[in-house]
Design a protein around this motif. Structure first.
Motif, PDB file in Angstrom:
ATOM      1  N   ARG A 489       0.830  -1.201   0.000  1.00 58.40           N
ATOM      2  CA  ARG A 489       0.000   0.000   0.000  1.00 58.40           C
ATOM      3  C   ARG A 489       0.869   1.257   0.000  1.00 58.40           C
ATOM      4  NH1 ARG A 489      -5.260   1.056  -1.429  1.00 58.40           N
ATOM      5  NH2 ARG A 489      -5.822   3.099  -0.572  1.00 58.40           N
ATOM      6  N   PHE A 490       1.956   1.226   0.775  1.00 52.93           N
ATOM      7  CA  PHE A 490       2.866   2.369   0.815  1.00 52.93           C
ATOM      8  C   PHE A 490       3.490   2.595  -0.559  1.00 52.93           C
ATOM      9  CE2 PHE A 490       7.064   4.264   1.504  1.00 52.93           C
ATOM     10  CZ  PHE A 490       6.723   5.368   2.253  1.00 52.93           C
ATOM     11  N   ALA A 491       3.892   1.519  -1.223  1.00 52.92           N
ATOM     12  CA  ALA A 491       4.467   1.657  -2.555  1.00 52.92           C
ATOM     13  C   ALA A 491       3.448   2.244  -3.533  1.00 52.92           C
ATOM     14  CB  ALA A 491       4.958   0.298  -3.060  1.00 52.92           C
ATOM     15  N   ARG A 492       2.198   1.917  -3.329  1.00 55.91           N
ATOM     16  CA  ARG A 492       1.156   2.363  -4.251  1.00 55.91           C
ATOM     17  C   ARG A 492       0.761   3.819  -4.000  1.00 55.91           C
ATOM     18  NH1 ARG A 492      -1.795  -1.586  -3.509  1.00 55.91           N
ATOM     19  NH2 ARG A 492      -1.069  -2.705  -5.348  1.00 55.91           N
ATOM     20  N   THR A 493       0.640   4.218  -2.724  1.00 53.11           N
ATOM     21  CA  THR A 493       0.025   5.509  -2.410  1.00 53.11           C
ATOM     22  C   THR A 493       0.895   6.460  -1.596  1.00 53.11           C
ATOM     23  OG1 THR A 493      -0.957   4.728  -0.324  1.00 53.11           O
ATOM     24  CG2 THR A 493      -2.212   4.341  -2.355  1.00 53.11           C
ATOM     25  N   GLY A 494       1.990   5.967  -1.018  1.00 54.21           N
ATOM     26  CA  GLY A 494       2.796   6.820  -0.151  1.00 54.21           C
ATOM     27  C   GLY A 494       2.342   6.817   1.289  1.00 54.21           C
ATOM     28  N   THR A 495       1.353   6.008   1.624  1.00 54.59           N
ATOM     29  CA  THR A 495       0.926   5.790   3.003  1.00 54.59           C
ATOM     30  C   THR A 495       0.623   4.311   3.180  1.00 54.59           C
ATOM     31  OG1 THR A 495      -0.844   6.190   4.631  1.00 54.59           O
ATOM     32  CG2 THR A 495      -1.391   6.493   2.312  1.00 54.59           C
ATOM     33  N   PRO A 496       0.930   3.728   4.344  1.00 54.42           N
ATOM     34  CA  PRO A 496       0.601   2.315   4.557  1.00 54.42           C
ATOM     35  C   PRO A 496      -0.879   2.086   4.823  1.00 54.42           C
ATOM     36  CG  PRO A 496       1.619   3.230   6.524  1.00 54.42           C
ATOM     37  CD  PRO A 496       1.705   4.292   5.464  1.00 54.42           C
ATOM     38  N   ASN A 497      -1.625   3.136   5.008  1.00 56.20           N
ATOM     39  CA  ASN A 497      -3.036   2.985   5.362  1.00 56.20           C
ATOM     40  C   ASN A 497      -3.871   2.563   4.161  1.00 56.20           C
ATOM     41  OD1 ASN A 497      -3.246   3.943   8.264  1.00 56.20           O
ATOM     42  ND2 ASN A 497      -2.111   5.634   7.325  1.00 56.20           N
ATOM     43  N   GLY A 498      -4.867   1.713   4.438  1.00 55.85           N
ATOM     44  CA  GLY A 498      -5.753   1.263   3.384  1.00 55.85           C
ATOM     45  C   GLY A 498      -6.925   0.504   3.955  1.00 55.85           C
ATOM     46  N   PRO A 499      -7.902   0.193   3.145  1.00 57.94           N
ATOM     47  CA  PRO A 499      -9.098  -0.524   3.613  1.00 57.94           C
ATOM     48  C   PRO A 499      -8.732  -1.855   4.267  1.00 57.94           C
ATOM     49  CG  PRO A 499      -9.406   0.302   1.377  1.00 57.94           C
ATOM     50  CD  PRO A 499      -7.967   0.513   1.709  1.00 57.94           C
ATOM     51  N   GLY A 500      -9.316  -2.093   5.429  1.00 59.49           N
ATOM     52  CA  GLY A 500      -9.119  -3.353   6.129  1.00 59.49           C
ATOM     53  C   GLY A 500      -7.841  -3.453   6.930  1.00 59.49           C
ATOM     54  N   LEU A 501      -7.019  -2.419   6.924  1.00 58.13           N
ATOM     55  CA  LEU A 501      -5.757  -2.452   7.657  1.00 58.13           C
ATOM     56  C   LEU A 501      -5.854  -1.618   8.930  1.00 58.13           C
ATOM     57  CD1 LEU A 501      -3.252  -1.973   4.695  1.00 58.13           C
ATOM     58  CD2 LEU A 501      -3.584  -4.054   6.048  1.00 58.13           C
ATOM     59  N   PRO A 502      -5.195  -2.071  10.015  1.00 55.06           N
ATOM     60  CA  PRO A 502      -5.164  -1.250  11.226  1.00 55.06           C
ATOM     61  C   PRO A 502      -4.585   0.136  10.929  1.00 55.06           C
ATOM     62  CG  PRO A 502      -4.348  -3.458  11.680  1.00 55.06           C
ATOM     63  CD  PRO A 502      -4.490  -3.350  10.197  1.00 55.06           C
ATOM     64  N   LYS A 503      -5.181   1.149  11.500  1.00 54.03           N
ATOM     65  CA  LYS A 503      -4.767   2.525  11.239  1.00 54.03           C
ATOM     66  C   LYS A 503      -3.312   2.742  11.637  1.00 54.03           C
ATOM     67  CE  LYS A 503      -6.101   7.335  12.126  1.00 54.03           C
ATOM     68  NZ  LYS A 503      -7.007   8.242  12.878  1.00 54.03           N
ATOM     69  N   TRP A 504      -2.595   3.526  10.817  1.00 53.82           N
ATOM     70  CA  TRP A 504      -1.177   3.803  11.066  1.00 53.82           C
ATOM     71  C   TRP A 504      -0.934   5.301  10.886  1.00 53.82           C
ATOM     72  CZ3 TRP A 504       3.185   0.201   8.874  1.00 53.82           C
ATOM     73  CH2 TRP A 504       4.436   0.622   9.347  1.00 53.82           C
ATOM     74  N   PRO A 505      -1.042   6.109  11.944  1.00 54.59           N
ATOM     75  CA  PRO A 505      -0.805   7.549  11.824  1.00 54.59           C
ATOM     76  C   PRO A 505       0.669   7.871  11.564  1.00 54.59           C
ATOM     77  CG  PRO A 505      -2.126   7.044  13.761  1.00 54.59           C
ATOM     78  CD  PRO A 505      -1.572   5.747  13.256  1.00 54.59           C
ATOM     79  N   ARG A 506       0.899   9.103  11.097  1.00 58.12           N
ATOM     80  CA  ARG A 506       2.266   9.561  10.850  1.00 58.12           C
ATOM     81  C   ARG A 506       3.040   9.735  12.153  1.00 58.12           C
ATOM     82  NH1 ARG A 506       1.919  14.727   6.933  1.00 58.12           N
ATOM     83  NH2 ARG A 506       4.014  14.969   7.822  1.00 58.12           N
ATOM     84  N   PHE A 507       4.350   9.659  12.051  1.00 58.60           N
ATOM     85  CA  PHE A 507       5.254   9.963  13.152  1.00 58.60           C
ATOM     86  C   PHE A 507       5.463  11.467  13.177  1.00 58.60           C
ATOM     87  CE2 PHE A 507       9.445  10.744  14.947  1.00 58.60           C
ATOM     88  CZ  PHE A 507       9.531   9.856  16.012  1.00 58.60           C
ATOM     89  N   MET A 508       5.008  12.105  14.264  1.00 60.46           N
ATOM     90  CA  MET A 508       5.108  13.557  14.397  1.00 60.46           C
ATOM     91  C   MET A 508       6.052  13.857  15.563  1.00 60.46           C
ATOM     92  SD  MET A 508       3.058  14.385  11.944  1.00 60.46           S
ATOM     93  CE  MET A 508       2.763  16.144  12.175  1.00 60.46           C
ATOM     94  N   PRO A 509       7.275  14.285  15.300  1.00 61.61           N
ATOM     95  CA  PRO A 509       8.264  14.452  16.370  1.00 61.61           C
ATOM     96  C   PRO A 509       7.821  15.375  17.496  1.00 61.61           C
ATOM     97  CG  PRO A 509       9.306  14.605  14.221  1.00 61.61           C
ATOM     98  CD  PRO A 509       7.832  14.604  13.985  1.00 61.61           C
TER      99      PRO A 509
END
Length: 542
Positions: A489-509
């Motif tokens: 999903r990350f390779a496709r869209t630039g985010t690992p998030n997608g339908p059916g996947l556990p949510k993965w928010p960005r790392f915000m320092p």
């Protein structure tokens, strides 16, 4: 680091060898597809015949650069000579020169080795081109692209390219007067990325959506490419697994007698050139005129070069301060002087257990409490007592595990946090911790030592490896499926998030608890990475 001690440290530093290199390369796609049909595509250099199955097309051993031998040894990669007819691409190409190690019984004397492998989804009715993932394997002294079976990722609609590059002394050699000293492996990888840009479309790939991914030494290479002028525009996302780009190395953490080093992967050009002069002398090619010494070295048979003890490990690093890598990478990373592309970056929960096990308990040399005290004294000097109080030996199942935890937290976790923070301040960054403490061991190491979520233990969860995956529990199979979905999903869209996947928010320092995704069979969700690795404690120390 020079000499035998430096070589031993380097060998352990780059131990992210390919899974299949630890066994026979029978897991390569061709072996599983022997009875399937073939398929032909036309690359810019000529036609290649690969293997076609119901779900994949696999092309092995495609040259992306000319043979770096003779006068072209330790020179920039040169163009491939086009061929006539159809070139067979159903068998792996040769591995680059390498010698067997403690953890990989593979070897090669072949310099004509700059080849890559393409695993593509079967053609579909969709006209939309697939994202491309270019895998740069780890270690830097052993392994090769064909040892990674990428069919699992390709099944998610990703065209995967795995790359051979010059290793050890052939990829990192440096010498006075040698243009490109210490960067030939990086130059090879950039040549492969340029090949992908020119040829991805004939395999159904999108040259405008290229993700470069790698582990350990491979991830360090990607850190270099993020800031290298020659890599600008060649990829659009990056995945760093157990990256070493912002790590230093306290004394003794890679074994007794190994000194501290300010950068784990990077070396100054002067330091590497000095090592090259010493190496040339040992190989009988000492000459006050650098070009004569280089002519002598280039005339040596590969076997003669490899007979010098530890020669591969002495150049298991990248030189900076040159055209390919002008700066120490952490400086432009911290300043935001790199392309603002999405990054997925993480490490394993127990990074250093692999190294401690390989040095001590797993090979029958028990690491005692006295050893632990000496190691702390060597690494931390006057602060050893402070560290001992925070990590008392009796607080762990063994002194070896206490020491492994100290180094995991101090070196690996602190370095990973620094890297994620530098990236996260400037570009979308998704941080993870691979936390399966029952991950199958794919290296040929004795059992009985609790390796935990060891260094590079996440790799078989993404690439097919029968030795490891045959021992997956149902929960580990599910974890593998989720991780592969995330990466695709990350390779496709630039985010690992997608339908059916556990949510993965960005790392915000700047967040109170910057988000890190734990990847474990029993938990895919947030983890307080800084607290889990006692980073507040380590940030108070030098």
């Amino acid at each position: 680091m020079t000499g035998k001690r430096g070589a031993v440290a380097a060998a352990l530093m780059g131990v992210t060898v390919s899974m299949a290199a630890a066994a026979a390369p029978a897991g390569a796609p061709a072996a599983a597809a022997r009875n399937d049909t073939t398929t032909v595509v036309r690359t810019e250099d000529g036609r290649v015949r690969g293997i076609r199955t119901a779900g994949h097309r696999v092309f092995l051993g495609i040259p992306y650069a000319g043979a770096p031998k003779g006068a072209h040894r330790w020179a920039p990669p040169r163009p491939v000579r086009p061929w006539k007819g159809v070139r067979d691409a159903t068998e792996p190409g040769p591995l680059c020169p390498q010698v067997p190690s403690q953890y990989a019984d593979v070897s090669s004397l072949e310099e004509d080795c700059l080849v890559l492998n393409v695993t593509a989804p079967a053609p579909s009715v969709s006209r939309r081109r697939a994202p491309v993932m270019v895998w740069i394997h780890g270690d830097g002294t052993v392994g090769g692209g064909s040892l990674f079976d990428a069919r699992r990722l390709a099944a998610r609609g990703v065209v995967v390219v795995t790359v051979n590059y010059r290793l050890g002394v052939f990829g990192g050699f440096a010498h006075p007067g040698l243009e490109g000293s210490g960067t030939f492996a990086l130059q090879d990888q950039q040549a492969a990325l340029r090949w992908v840009r020119r040829n991805a479309a004939v395999f159904g790939g999108d040259p405008g959506r290229v993700t470069v991914a790698g582990s350990s030494f491979g991830a360090a290479a990607i850190t270099a490419h993020l800031v290298s002028p020659g890599a600008r525009g060649l990829f659009h996302r990056a995945i760093l697994s157990s990256g070493e780009g912002m790590m230093d190395m306290p004394a003794g953490v890679m074994g007794p007698g190994i000194p501290a080093y300010p950068w784990y992967t990077w070396r100054t050009g002067r330091e590497m050139a000095d090592t090259g002069v010493t190496t040339a002398r040992a190989l009988g090619c000492s000459d006050p005129v650098p070009q004569r010494a280089l002519r002598c070295l280039r005339a040596l048979p590969v076997k003669k070069v490899l007979e010098m003890p530890h020669v591969m490990n002495l150049f298991q690093a990248f030189a900076f301060g040159n055209r390919v890598l002008p700066e120490l990478p952490e400086e432009p990373l911290r300043a935001g002087r790199f392309p603002r592309i999405p990054v997925l970056s993480g490490a394993t929960r127990d990074e250093h257990r692999l190294f401690v096990g390989m040095l001590y308990d797993a090979v029958g040399r028990v690491f005692t409490e006295d050893d632990y005290d000496r190691a702390l004294d060597t690494a931390f000097g006057a602060l050893a007592g402070t560290v001992r109080d925070r990590y008392p030996a009796d607080g762990f199942a063994s002194p070896a595990l206490a020491w492994a935890t100290v180094v995991t937290d101090r070196m690996w976790a602190r370095g990973t946090w620094a890297q994620n923070s530098a990236l996260g301040r400037h570009t979308p960054t998704y941080a993870y911790e691979f936390a399966d403490r029952d991950a199958p061991m794919y290296l040929p190491l004795p059992g009985g030592f609790p390796f935990g979520a060891y260094h590079a233990g996440d790799t078989p969860y993404l690439f097919e490896d029968k030795e490891a995956t045959s021992r997956f529990t149902p929960a580990q199979v599910r974890l593998s499926d989720t991780m592969t979905d995330y990466w695709a999903r990350f390779a496709r869209t630039g985010t690992p998030n997608g339908p059916g996947l556990p949510k993965w928010p960005r790392f915000m320092p700047e967040a109170d608890i910057p988000y890190t995704q734990s990847l474990a069979p029993d938990h895919i969700g947030p983890v307080d990475y800084a607290a889990g690795h006692r980073l507040a404690f380590w940030h108070r120390l030098p």
